[in-house]
Scaffold this motif. Structure first.
Motif, short mmCIF file in Angstrom:
data_model
loop_
_atom_site.label_atom_id
_atom_site.label_comp_id
_atom_site.label_asym_id
_atom_site.label_seq_id
_atom_site.Cartn_x
_atom_site.Cartn_y
_atom_site.Cartn_z
N SER A 86 30.49 66.27 57.14
CA SER A 86 31.21 66.38 58.15
C SER A 86 29.50 65.73 59.28
O SER A 86 29.67 64.81 60.25
CB SER A 86 31.23 67.12 58.94
OG SER A 86 32.24 68.21 58.07
N ALA A 87 28.24 66.14 58.98
CA ALA A 87 27.23 65.33 59.20
C ALA A 87 27.03 64.47 59.37
O ALA A 87 26.30 63.43 60.26
CB ALA A 87 26.28 66.39 59.30
N MET A 88 27.40 63.61 58.32
CA MET A 88 26.97 62.18 57.70
C MET A 88 28.44 61.32 58.45
O MET A 88 27.82 60.04 59.50
CB MET A 88 27.61 61.58 56.01
CG MET A 88 26.56 62.70 55.23
SD MET A 88 26.50 62.54 53.92
CE MET A 88 26.44 60.74 53.51
N LEU A 89 29.56 61.94 58.23
CA LEU A 89 30.36 61.45 59.57
C LEU A 89 30.21 61.42 60.81
O LEU A 89 30.15 60.14 61.97
CB LEU A 89 31.70 61.38 59.37
CG LEU A 89 32.55 60.79 59.87
CD1 LEU A 89 32.95 59.96 59.74
CD2 LEU A 89 33.98 61.44 59.15
N ARG A 90 29.74 62.42 61.78
CA ARG A 90 29.68 62.13 62.81
C ARG A 90 28.38 60.85 63.52
O ARG A 90 28.17 60.33 64.30
CB ARG A 90 28.79 63.77 62.96
CG ARG A 90 28.43 64.33 64.83
CD ARG A 90 28.06 66.00 65.23
NE ARG A 90 27.03 66.06 64.50
CZ ARG A 90 26.89 66.90 63.38
NH1 ARG A 90 27.94 67.41 63.33
NH2 ARG A 90 25.68 66.71 62.42
N ASP A 91 26.91 61.25 62.11
CA ASP A 91 25.68 60.31 62.50
C ASP A 91 26.21 58.78 62.44
O ASP A 91 26.28 57.81 63.46
CB ASP A 91 24.54 60.71 61.39
CG ASP A 91 24.19 62.10 61.70
OD1 ASP A 91 24.22 62.28 62.39
OD2 ASP A 91 23.26 62.22 60.71
N ALA A 92 27.48 58.75 61.73
CA ALA A 92 27.74 56.85 61.26
C ALA A 92 28.87 56.88 63.03
O ALA A 92 28.29 55.60 62.89
CB ALA A 92 28.72 57.43 60.28
N VAL A 93 29.57 57.40 63.56
CA VAL A 93 30.12 57.25 65.05
C VAL A 93 29.01 56.49 65.47
O VAL A 93 29.27 56.02 65.83
CB VAL A 93 31.18 58.19 65.25
CG1 VAL A 93 32.03 57.70 66.56
CG2 VAL A 93 32.70 58.19 63.77
N HIS A 94 28.48 57.44 65.60
CA HIS A 94 27.22 57.72 66.70
C HIS A 94 26.47 56.37 66.90
O HIS A 94 26.22 56.17 67.09
CB HIS A 94 26.30 58.60 66.52
CG HIS A 94 25.38 58.52 67.92
ND1 HIS A 94 23.89 58.47 67.75
CD2 HIS A 94 25.62 59.62 69.30
CE1 HIS A 94 22.94 58.34 68.95
NE2 HIS A 94 24.17 58.98 70.33
N THR A 95 26.24 56.14 65.28
CA THR A 95 25.44 54.45 64.83
C THR A 95 26.44 53.36 65.24
O THR A 95 25.76 52.58 65.89
CB THR A 95 24.31 54.96 63.53
OG1 THR A 95 24.19 55.70 63.13
CG2 THR A 95 23.97 53.06 63.06
N VAL A 96 27.33 53.72 64.83
CA VAL A 96 28.38 52.25 65.30
C VAL A 96 28.60 51.88 66.83
O VAL A 96 28.39 51.39 67.01
CB VAL A 96 29.96 52.96 64.35
CG1 VAL A 96 30.77 51.61 64.95
CG2 VAL A 96 29.49 52.40 62.88
N ALA A 97 28.33 53.11 67.08
CA ALA A 97 29.21 52.80 68.49
C ALA A 97 27.71 52.95 69.13
O ALA A 97 27.64 51.79 70.69
CB ALA A 97 28.96 54.94 69.41
N ILE A 165 19.75 47.46 59.38
CA ILE A 165 19.19 47.99 58.70
C ILE A 165 19.81 49.60 58.89
O ILE A 165 20.11 50.71 57.82
CB ILE A 165 17.94 48.57 58.72
CG1 ILE A 165 17.28 46.49 57.83
CG2 ILE A 165 17.26 49.29 57.88
CD1 ILE A 165 16.00 46.36 57.78
N GLU A 166 19.54 49.58 60.46
CA GLU A 166 20.82 51.61 60.34
C GLU A 166 21.79 51.45 60.76
O GLU A 166 22.28 52.62 60.17
CB GLU A 166 20.33 51.45 62.18
CG GLU A 166 18.52 52.01 62.43
CD GLU A 166 18.63 51.63 63.59
OE1 GLU A 166 19.38 51.43 64.85
OE2 GLU A 166 17.43 51.35 64.49
N LEU A 167 22.63 50.25 60.72
CA LEU A 167 23.77 50.58 60.13
C LEU A 167 24.24 50.52 58.68
O LEU A 167 25.54 51.62 58.47
CB LEU A 167 24.75 48.83 60.65
CG LEU A 167 25.03 49.08 61.78
CD1 LEU A 167 25.63 47.59 62.51
CD2 LEU A 167 26.27 49.90 62.52
N HIS A 168 23.54 50.32 57.87
CA HIS A 168 23.69 49.77 56.41
C HIS A 168 22.79 51.27 56.31
O HIS A 168 23.68 52.15 54.93
CB HIS A 168 22.86 49.55 56.11
CG HIS A 168 23.31 48.04 55.52
ND1 HIS A 168 24.35 47.27 54.35
CD2 HIS A 168 23.82 46.82 56.16
CE1 HIS A 168 24.58 46.55 54.71
NE2 HIS A 168 24.49 45.75 55.71
#
Length: 233
Positions: A86-97, A165-168
């Motif tokens: 859940s934390a990884m998914l939350r961080d991923a959405v934040h990074t993409v945004a 790099i941050e997205l990957h």
């Protein structure tokens, strides 16, 4: 069977003595949820009449679930717990945004409002437009990412390697643990942020293409999803 043969064979056996070398919490493939585990290694000895004699070597390591008592290979620890996922998914959405905002600029309130709402839905309940805007400005100042006025005008800016790099880093560890629909949904969230103020600009397309690759989506699927996001539901 010769008389007594089965009985004589049963006198021999193997005993394993286990030693715990680590513990923690993992996603148990047997229970299907987060459980405590012990990482164990064992030493085997041949026994006669229950008495241990010659050593037979070592076994393991194994991951022993404290709940179902199942034993699994060390690769079971590679799967994140539900809390970690859940934390990884939350961080991923934040990074993409943030990446989409960095590519498209933050001058449009429609875009920043869409981005903030998307990030809040992912779990950052206190996220605001101002927070995202300040983060984009700070990140741009640190690494020379897209200038908002250039991106907004549609100029094809040089792509920031740091942003890629941050997205990957945010998406690649998550991708193997998401179903295809989950990976596509994550890309679509970024696409809808980009489209909130109009068609994609070149920088936004490049960011979303990088996100698609990091999510293990082929180029054709990424193009299909970016086109689908433009179609009103």
């Amino acid at each position: 069977m010769l008389p007594g043969r089965g009985r004589s064979l049963s006198l021999w056996g193997v005993r394993t003595t286990w030693t715990t070398v680590g513990d923690g919490e993992f996603f148990c493939p047997g229970c299907g949820g987060d459980r405590n585990y012990a990482r164990r290694t064992g030493r085997q000895r041949r026994t006669v009449l229950g008495v241990p004699l010659a050593a037979r070597g070592t076994v393991g390591p194994v991951v022993h679930c404290a709940s179902c008592e199942g034993e699994f290979g060390p690769e079971a620890l590679d799967h994140p717990t539900t809390v970690r996922l859940s934390a990884m998914l939350r961080d991923a959405v934040h990074t993409v945004a943030l990446a989409v905002l960095a590519a498209g600029g933050t001058s449009s309130r429609t875009v920043t409002a869409t981005a903030a709402a998307t990030v809040r839905s992912a779990g950052f309940e206190d996220c605001t437009e101002d927070q995202l805007t300040h983060l984009v400005e700070a990140l741009s100042a640190e690494s020379g990412r897209y200038l908002p006025e250039e991106a907004a005008s549609g100029i094809d800016c040089p792509y920031s390697a740091t942003l890629a790099i941050e997205l990957h880093e945010a998406l690649e560890p998550l991708a193997p643990h998401l179903a295809p629909a989950g990976r596509e949904s994550l890309l679509l969230q970024g696409a809808r942020i980009a489209l909130a103020d109009g068609p994609y600009n070149p920088a936004e397309r490049e960011v979303l293409a990088t996100a698609g690759a990091a999510l293990h989506l082929c180029a054709a699927d990424t193009a299909r999803l970016l086109a689908a996001a433009r179609t009103p539901s």
